[in-house]
Design a protein around this motif. Structure first.
Motif, PDB file in Angstrom:
ATOM      1  N   SER A 104       5.494  24.521  44.080  1.00 41.00           N
ATOM      2  CA  SER A 104       4.659  25.734  44.064  1.00 41.00           C
ATOM      3  C   SER A 104       4.268  26.097  42.627  1.00 41.00           C
ATOM      4  CB  SER A 104       5.410  26.917  44.683  1.00 41.00           C
ATOM      5  OG  SER A 104       5.889  26.559  45.942  1.00 41.00           O
ATOM      6  N   ILE A 105       5.251  26.017  41.714  1.00 36.75           N
ATOM      7  CA  ILE A 105       4.960  26.327  40.303  1.00 36.75           C
ATOM      8  C   ILE A 105       3.941  25.318  39.761  1.00 36.75           C
ATOM      9  CG2 ILE A 105       5.945  26.453  37.963  1.00 36.75           C
ATOM     10  CD1 ILE A 105       8.574  27.430  39.321  1.00 36.75           C
ATOM     11  N   HIS A 106       4.145  24.046  40.131  1.00 36.46           N
ATOM     12  CA  HIS A 106       3.207  23.001  39.682  1.00 36.46           C
ATOM     13  C   HIS A 106       1.785  23.297  40.177  1.00 36.46           C
ATOM     14  CE1 HIS A 106       1.489  19.166  38.771  1.00 36.46           C
ATOM     15  NE2 HIS A 106       1.299  18.870  40.043  1.00 36.46           N
ATOM     16  N   LEU A 107       1.667  23.702  41.448  1.00 32.87           N
ATOM     17  CA  LEU A 107       0.327  23.939  42.015  1.00 32.87           C
ATOM     18  C   LEU A 107      -0.373  25.139  41.375  1.00 32.87           C
ATOM     19  CD1 LEU A 107       0.929  23.129  45.792  1.00 32.87           C
ATOM     20  CD2 LEU A 107      -0.197  21.719  44.072  1.00 32.87           C
ATOM     21  N   LEU A 108       0.423  26.094  40.881  1.00 32.11           N
ATOM     22  CA  LEU A 108      -0.170  27.249  40.178  1.00 32.11           C
ATOM     23  C   LEU A 108      -1.024  26.773  38.999  1.00 32.11           C
ATOM     24  CD1 LEU A 108       2.670  29.939  39.907  1.00 32.11           C
ATOM     25  CD2 LEU A 108       0.571  30.030  41.271  1.00 32.11           C
ATOM     26  N   PHE A 109      -0.613  25.656  38.393  1.00 31.51           N
ATOM     27  CA  PHE A 109      -1.383  25.098  37.269  1.00 31.51           C
ATOM     28  C   PHE A 109      -2.341  24.006  37.732  1.00 31.51           C
ATOM     29  CE2 PHE A 109       2.518  26.802  35.429  1.00 31.51           C
ATOM     30  CZ  PHE A 109       1.989  27.600  34.425  1.00 31.51           C
ATOM     31  N   ALA A 110      -1.879  23.161  38.673  1.00 30.20           N
ATOM     32  CA  ALA A 110      -2.650  21.978  39.063  1.00 30.20           C
ATOM     33  C   ALA A 110      -3.929  22.336  39.829  1.00 30.20           C
ATOM     34  CB  ALA A 110      -1.785  21.045  39.910  1.00 30.20           C
ATOM     35  N   VAL A 111      -3.951  23.474  40.523  1.00 31.45           N
ATOM     36  CA  VAL A 111      -5.161  23.837  41.287  1.00 31.45           C
ATOM     37  C   VAL A 111      -6.258  24.416  40.377  1.00 31.45           C
ATOM     38  CG1 VAL A 111      -6.074  25.282  43.149  1.00 31.45           C
ATOM     39  CG2 VAL A 111      -3.942  24.033  43.483  1.00 31.45           C
ATOM     40  N   PRO A 112      -5.964  25.442  39.555  1.00 26.65           N
ATOM     41  CA  PRO A 112      -7.066  25.980  38.730  1.00 26.65           C
ATOM     42  C   PRO A 112      -7.502  25.078  37.575  1.00 26.65           C
ATOM     43  CG  PRO A 112      -5.052  27.263  38.365  1.00 26.65           C
ATOM     44  CD  PRO A 112      -4.747  26.278  39.451  1.00 26.65           C
ATOM     45  N   THR A 113      -6.589  24.232  37.037  1.00 24.06           N
ATOM     46  CA  THR A 113      -6.928  23.469  35.830  1.00 24.06           C
ATOM     47  C   THR A 113      -8.153  22.551  35.997  1.00 24.06           C
ATOM     48  OG1 THR A 113      -4.695  23.646  34.955  1.00 24.06           O
ATOM     49  CG2 THR A 113      -6.024  21.843  34.093  1.00 24.06           C
ATOM     50  N   PRO A 114      -8.256  21.749  37.081  1.00 24.84           N
ATOM     51  CA  PRO A 114      -9.475  20.921  37.219  1.00 24.84           C
ATOM     52  C   PRO A 114     -10.744  21.763  37.318  1.00 24.84           C
ATOM     53  CG  PRO A 114      -7.778  20.185  38.744  1.00 24.84           C
ATOM     54  CD  PRO A 114      -7.286  21.462  38.148  1.00 24.84           C
ATOM     55  N   LEU A 115     -10.633  22.967  37.912  1.00 23.54           N
ATOM     56  CA  LEU A 115     -11.812  23.843  38.021  1.00 23.54           C
ATOM     57  C   LEU A 115     -12.231  24.319  36.629  1.00 23.54           C
ATOM     58  CD1 LEU A 115     -10.735  25.994  41.124  1.00 23.54           C
ATOM     59  CD2 LEU A 115     -12.166  23.945  41.079  1.00 23.54           C
ATOM     60  N   ILE A 116     -11.238  24.693  35.815  1.00 24.02           N
ATOM     61  CA  ILE A 116     -11.537  25.129  34.437  1.00 24.02           C
ATOM     62  C   ILE A 116     -12.148  23.958  33.652  1.00 24.02           C
ATOM     63  CG2 ILE A 116     -10.540  26.011  32.269  1.00 24.02           C
ATOM     64  CD1 ILE A 116      -8.395  27.411  33.947  1.00 24.02           C
TER      65      ILE A 116
END
Ligand code: HEM
Length: 179
Positions: A107-119
């Motif tokens: 869950s902590i990983h996804l907090l970063f992994a989901v928005p980062t490609p969008l940014i």
């Protein structure tokens, strides 16, 4: 029981090459992140201290493309071929059918992994639209109009990628290495 005791045939999908329980694509992404973080730092160094905008542009477009391909291949693998939960079952940090440390780490990983490609996509699209092409390079290069905004979002994109890598490695260790 040690993970090494489990035969390769016991997991669906293609096994990885790093000698852990992870699948092939999980190992590819693990290594890709290991390469991308130093390349990213080098790319920022090139702009900040060498004003080599042209090489920075090439590196960012290449790493962006590599990441896109890795993410697509990884998603296809995880969704359709290899079940990471079966591979995590031998971890002491994973419990079948209940919340566990592995799920917290994911869950902590996804907090970063989901928005980062969008940014990343946003930073790249805006940079391509706003900066002149070719970008003049060298000590005398002028400050660019889009520069301040790009620097702010660029550093956020870099920080997001580094956090995605670190939290991803923690998840990988807890799920596929720990025994
Ligand atoms: C996700 C991809 C990218 C990231 C993470 C990124 C990151 C950064 C960062 C952190 C800086 C600030 C460095 C400093 O402290 O001076 C910077 C500067 C710069 N980047 Fe990128 N960048 C990306 C893509 C691009 C692309 C595609 C281009 C060209 C089309 C580009 C052109 C520039 C330029 C010209 C500067 C200097 C801006 C100025 O100081 O006025 N970047 N970038």
């Amino acid at each position: 029981m040690l993970w090494a005791d489990v035969s390769a045939e016991s997991f669906p999908g293609i096994d990885g090459f790093l000698g852990t329980r992870a699948s092939f694509m999980l190992d590819v992404v693990f290594l890709a992140m290991l390469l991308i973080v130093p390349v990213l730092c080098w790319s920022v160094y090139l702009v900040r201290y060498r004003r080599n905008y042209a090489l920075h542009k090439k590196i960012q477009l290449t790493t962006g493309l590599v990441l896109l391909l890795a993410v697509v291949a990884f998603e296809v693998d995880v969704r359709f071929f290899s079940d990471w939960e079966i591979r995590a079952e031998l971890s002491p940090y994973y419990q079948v059918d209940s919340w566990s440390t592995v799920w917290t780490a994911l869950s902590i990983h996804l907090l970063f992994a989901v928005p980062t490609p969008l940014i990343w996509a946003m930073v790249i699209i805006r940079a391509l639209k706003q900066f002149p092409s070719p970008i003049s390079t060298g000590k005398m290069s002028p400050r660019l109009a889009h520069g301040a905004s790009h620097r702010r979002w660029g550093y956020l994109a870099v920080a997001g990628m580094i956090m995605t890598a670190i939290t991803g490695w923690v998840f990988y260790y807890l799920a596929f290495v720990a025994s």
